[in-house]
Scaffold this active site. Structure first.
Site, PDB file in Angstrom:
ATOM      1  CB  SER A 195      -0.906  -0.011   1.224  1.00  0.00           C
ATOM      2  OG  SER A 195      -0.112  -0.103   2.387  1.00  0.00           O
ATOM      3  NE  ARG A 196       0.515   4.952  -5.059  1.00  0.00           N
ATOM      4  CZ  ARG A 196       1.690   4.932  -5.702  1.00  0.00           C
ATOM      5  NH1 ARG A 196       2.802   5.279  -5.062  1.00  0.00           N
ATOM      6  NH2 ARG A 196       1.768   4.561  -6.962  1.00  0.00           N
ATOM      7  CB  ALA A 197       2.033   6.932   3.103  1.00  0.00           C
ATOM      8  CG  ASP A 257      -7.981   0.045  10.952  1.00  0.00           C
ATOM      9  OD1 ASP A 257      -8.622  -0.320   9.952  1.00  0.00           O
ATOM     10  OD2 ASP A 257      -6.761  -0.146  11.098  1.00  0.00           O
TER      11      ASP A 257
END
Lengths: 513, 513
Positions: A195-197, A257
């Site tokens: 994933s990207r940040a 989350d």
């Protein structure tokens, strides 16, 4: 009723949206964010409604998303009627009232999320409800399976496919850049989608991107893995479990989350993983604060893995301070590359990578995993493998440490008092790196000159901020002003901070995928 | 960074929204639904971000809402930076984790909702959290006060100002059309702000609108009340407690109503009410199902009233079937008007109105309230007062029963078996009325030919559906097909319905304000 199509040339961000004049909306009986059905030549879709004064009465403003499906021409007549309430909304409401959801109900929700039939407010209510009501392992399993079934899959047709995941929360964690080549060099398949940040300074995809292209589609990914056993690509371009990419937007603004478990496991299932090691960094300043919490999370991950047919192990690791000496995409990639080339000595990073790679080795039957992993580093086999991956993904396999572009605008932050590094504030370090340009500017970030326990004299450089743009360096400097990212003092100092009237609120939330 | 203003001519529904090209958004570090700060000549506002492919790099698309505040010209250069996370989001998160909110925190949230600084997803999470975590009376009080303070107020400068409210849920409830003129005829001030239908067939504002204009602003309302003691206007045009109008959109799609208490009481406080009677219709098919629930709600309303300085009493009334014999704006207004003219006999409606008006009389010290109220009806004084109100609000004070426009497309629904009316399904009746055009088409609705307990022979007309448009009448007929709105049979019949595999889900939710 019948309205004329008015093609707007507006891209509405993936969702099927149409715009109506207020008078027509009232006549149909629909309000903003409501749903209508549009029919043109036997093609029917459900679309969300926006009210726009710029759309004339008698017309319906068509976004690119709707145009793509209905293939209308300007001023074509379309039939419009109010859409029935989606069943998924009833299921979300049931969960809200404390009922458990069955697979069919969860699948209806996930399908409507992916197809754009639920508006942002409804998706947010679902995510908030999951957070507050909790989801049991049956529901987490249903969510994971449904998220896999509404996305693309990687089919490698192999008996053993391994994967590695970190639940994140510790900055500077470039471990994957070592684990993937170690595992692939040993002949095991590791199709790594990363994933990207989101809230961090760099995600694995950002780090890898400073060495090679990472936005491969699923067929390109397959070819790379078939040729060299491993890859490091960006998950976002693969369309694995696309529902998760939608849920995560709500989670981000609410700092929650609840979909952590199904999110992780759906993506692993979608690439066909049979054996999985999950890293759970633990400690003040990491996502998990205590080993007790981490052990419970591990238990759930392992059980969910069992239900999905993925052998899962978890490794609890120290998360009190950044891994290695750097934060920021290029700085971190360079550090990992240096370790692979045996040119840079970063003991904590190597220890962590070898524990994770070693666990994978032992899960598939190899002995002395930790030492085996270390051998792949020492002999340069892992470096060779990474260069193969770089070449296959379209990068320069001959790249060297000088090829990483690092921001040249720097500030050195020096110690004002003597003593020892007593603590490091992960959140503060990340905030500074982001102000300096991370994750957008790959060359931005932080180099740590000291770490926990190091002796400090007045004037010693504690860390160095790098930026590509002077404007962002000064923004980082402003942020630095309010923060104390590294605590220096004598071990006997007890004071943490005071809470006064109207305490200052600080956002500190870690969301990695 | 600096961008050129591109004035789009798009109305974004009240919120300050700007549109950015994806590349510029990445450079700023903001995503869709995030927040930026725009500055032009010392004017700064925070706006929500939309991503649009139609906005070119280097430009920022400006909505009408933003244009109104910043007063830009096409291609003016503006300064743009990422906005800090609103503090209110931290407070919403705190509530999510189970913390109680203080007044200042709640006010910050309400202010950001009204100013458009929170996106739909964030507002939805707040409402969902309130529903699941509950709000205590301190929090409800804070919400009510904050909602008053972020809206307009009516200042009548009188010692006694009375008001009446129904928590809703029973169809055909035209009680307010009787209570207001009775009270005003007695010389008491009753500045009635009422609502339009949300999930029902008609709200009081819809009913009143078939006799007179109701969209007065607060100054016009004041003049009417000062001249004749009472009014019946639509609350939506008054801008009292505007936060509530935003919250209610989320509540509607989730079928939840956690803001019921502060919503009611804030609007009463905003018109300056000192004495309030709240009607709580109770029974299967109403919002409140049991007298136990209703009593608890009443207790909270009375205590919240005490804290806000409003003497409050509640009246629990039968809610098992519609009030009177009609559903739908014009049909209901005509029925109430007939009662006021002593031309129509509707005993349940009269009984209910006199109990409510009577309670108000007794609260302000008059004796035998119920009989006093009845006298105002019998003598025609209430009729005269309503005609005054109609005249002052701009309607025709000489109107007669023939002046109500009733839909001429009709279907009579007849009994297929003999017996007695055993039950009426309020939700089903509302669904049919709405399919026939309510609340949009004022002349649409239902006339009930029978009510609970009436003896039925095969072929008797049970009810009549009215529509203004044949297309909608046939839609109502389709809906009718799946429903049994009136249950006829012998008192000994025990069967309700079966639940089979994959039970059919029916939406039934009452949201009135």
């Amino acid at each position: 009723m019948q309205l004329k199509a008015d093609i707007l040339g507006i891209d509405s961000g993936g969702k099927p949206i149409v715009f109506l004049n207020k008078l027509d909306a009232d006549e149909i009986g629909v309000t903003a964010s409501g749903r209508i059905r549009i029919t043109s030549k036997n093609n029917t879709i459900t679309a969300l409604v926006g009210i726009a004064t710029t759309v004339k009465k008698g017309f319906v403003g068509i976004s690119e998303e709707v145009l793509k499906i209905l293939k209308l021409k300007q001023h074509t007549l379309v039939d419009i009627d109010i859409a029935p309430f989606p069943k998924s909304l009833q299921f979300i409401h049931n969960k809200l009232t404390g009922k458990r959801l069955l697979y069919d109900e969860i699948h209806e929700i996930v399908k409507d999320v992916v197809q754009g039939n639920l508006n942002e407010s409804e998706i947010s209510a679902f995510v908030t409800t999951l957070h507050l009501q909790g989801l049991d392992l049956d529901e987490a399993t249903s969510l994971a399976i449904s998220m896999v079934n509404t996305g693309k899959k990687l089919n490698l047709h192999k008996k053993i496919i391994v994967d590695k995941h970190s639940i994140g929360g510790v900055p500077g964690d470039k471990t994957t850049l070592l684990v993937v080549p170690i595992i692939a060099a040993a002949g095991l398949l590791i199709p790594k989608a990363s994933s990207r940040a989101i809230t961090s300074a760099a995600g694995t995809a950002d780090r890898a991107e400073s060495m090679m292209p990472v936005d491969l589609d699923i067929e390109e990914m397959k070819k790379v893995v078939q040729k060299c056993n491993g890859c490091i690509v960006w998950g976002g371009s693969l369309e694995l479990a696309p529902a998760d990419d939608i849920f995560v937007k709500t989670e981000y603004s609410l700092y929650i989350d609840p979909l952590l478990l199904p999110s992780i496991m759906s993506k692993k299932k979608a690439v066909g993983a049979t054996h999985l090691v999950v890293d759970i960094p633990t400690g003040r300043g990491a996502k998990m604060k205590s080993t007790g919490e981490s052990d419970l999370l591990a238990k759930d991950l392992i059980e969910l893995g069992r239900r999905l047919g993925i052998h899962t192990q978890c490794v609890i690791t120290h998360g009190e301070q950044p891994i290695g000496y750097s934060l920021g995409a290029s700085l971190e990639a360079r550090e990992a590359f240096g370790v692979l080339m045996n040119k840079t000595n970063v003991p904590d990073l190597v220890d962590k990578a070898c524990h994770l790679a070693g666990s994978i080795f032992e899960m598939v039957g190899k002995k002395n995993g930790y030492y085996l992993a270390k051998e792949f580093l020492r002999t340069g086999k892992a470096e060779k493998k990474l260069r193969e991956i770089i070449a296959l993904q379209g990068g320069n396999p001959k790249m060297n440490l000088d090829d990483f572009k690092i921001g040249q605008d720097i500030v050195q932050v020096k110690a004002k008092k003597a003593g020892q590094v007593l603590w490091m504030d992960n959140n503060a370090l990340v905030e500074i790196a982001r102000a300096a340009g991370s994750p957008k500017d790959k060359g931005a970030g932080i180099v740590l000159n000291k770490k926990l326990g190091d002796k400090i004299r007045v004037g010693d450089v504690l860390f160095t901020i790098h930026a590509e743009k002077s404007r962002k360096l000064s923004r980082a400097n402003d942020v630095l002003h309010d923060l104390e990212p590294i605590g220096v003092g004598e071990r006997t100092e007890m004071f943490i901070h005071k809470v006064k009237e109207s305490p200052v609120v600080r956002r500190s939330f870690v969301l990695d995928r």
